[in-house]
Enzyme design. Structure first.
Site, mmCIF file in Angstrom:
data_model
loop_
_atom_site.group_PDB
_atom_site.id
_atom_site.type_symbol
_atom_site.label_atom_id
_atom_site.label_comp_id
_atom_site.label_asym_id
_atom_site.label_seq_id
_atom_site.Cartn_x
_atom_site.Cartn_y
_atom_site.Cartn_z
ATOM 1 C CG HIS A 153 -1.816 -1.195 1.313
ATOM 2 N ND1 HIS A 153 -1.423 -2.350 1.974
ATOM 3 C CD2 HIS A 153 -3.050 -1.457 0.817
ATOM 4 C CE1 HIS A 153 -2.385 -3.247 1.892
ATOM 5 N NE2 HIS A 153 -3.385 -2.734 1.183
ATOM 6 C CB SER A 275 9.491 20.205 -17.337
ATOM 7 O OG SER A 275 8.551 21.239 -17.142
#
Length: 286
Positions: A153, A275
């Site tokens: 998880h 980016s």
């Protein structure tokens, strides 16, 4: 709507227009696929003369050479390789060329092409999967002592290693190969001779064409041979999806481990993009 009705062969022409995109889809890559096994079987069954057989096989070999050289054109009026091939054989051998259509239907012709095509591509996928498996096993051994947190998880759970991580995906691929093998066996059965689904009144030797085409076996029931249309493709897609799922899961792990929050590995610059506003980023777009 762009239609091609005027260009269709008399065999398939109809009064309603046919969308050009539908025409391209149904014709597909048929021009790449055909073999001479049917001619040899007709000769063995004494349905064509030996002189015609020699002429037809010679013409087929010539057409194959032209095809491999990219010199064969399938006209819109011919629709697919089967009509084009018959036309070429008639031009080269005369009346003998017309006899290749004996005891054959578009149904079993196209179906055997699909089987051969699927079988070939599944073999290529299996070979590519094996190469990835070998690489993962090598990496697993190489990095078995390199520690990696084990997560559940997305929370740190137990100590683990990169070796265990690499090995997990190697074993997953080994299971995926089992599904590829099943799909391959589905594709490796000969439907030739089933005609339009009810066989032929001619004394065909379907065992001989099975051997000549390198199939593992044949579809014994001619009705089922045609019923199998789509079943082989569905099984192949399921097998491909299994491989893709394994690779996709590993790619997700790699993207996660490459992120700044984890930083367990770094992807090479050639495989990442930046980016326009954040030049420090290395995006795993590929």
């Amino acid at each position: 709507m762009n239609t091609v009705n005027d260009a269709l062969s008399p065999l398939w022409a109809k009064d309603l227009p046919l969308d050009a995109a539908i025409h391209r889809f149904t014709v597909g890559r048929d021009p790449e696929l055909d073999l001479a096994a049917h001619v040899r079987m007709l000769a063995a069954a004494k349905l064509i003369k030996q002189s015609d057989t020699s002429a037809l096989l010679g013409a087929l070999q010539a057409q194959y050479a032209l095809s491999m050289a990219g010199a064969v054109r399938i006209e819109a009026s011919q629709e697919d390789c089967h009509t084009a091939l018959e036309a070429a054989l008639v031009a080269a051998t005369g009346e003998a060329g017309k006899r290749i259509h004996l005891a054959r239907s578009r149904n079993d012709q196209v179906l055997v092409d699909l089987k051969l095509f699927t079988r070939s591509r599944l073999w290529q996928v299996a070979e590519a999967t094996r190469r990835v498996f070998d690489q993962l096993i090598a990496r697993s051994e190489q990095h078995k002592a390199d520690l990696l947190p084990g997560y559940t998880h997305l929370q740190i759970a137990m100590p683990s290693s990169f070796g265990l991580w690499f090995g997990a995906y190697a074993e997953s691929l080994s299971d995926d190969v089992l599904t590829l093998q099943t799909a391959y066996r589905f594709a490796n059965r000969n439907p030739l001779g089933s005609g339009a689904g009810y066989g032929s009144s001619f004394p065909l030797n379907r065992t001989l064409t099975t051997e000549l085409l390198g199939f593992e076996g044949l579809h014994v029931n001619v009705v089922y041979a045609q019923m199998s249309r789509g079943k082989t493709e569905q099984t192949a897609l399921t097998a491909l999806a299994a491989v893709a799922t394994t690779i996709g899961r590993m790619a997700m792990d790699i993207c996660l481990y490459n992120s700044q929050n984890f930083g367990f590995l770094t992807l090479p610059d050639a495989l990442t993009t930046g980016s326009s506003i954040m030049p420090h980023k290395k995006n795993p777009d590929v």
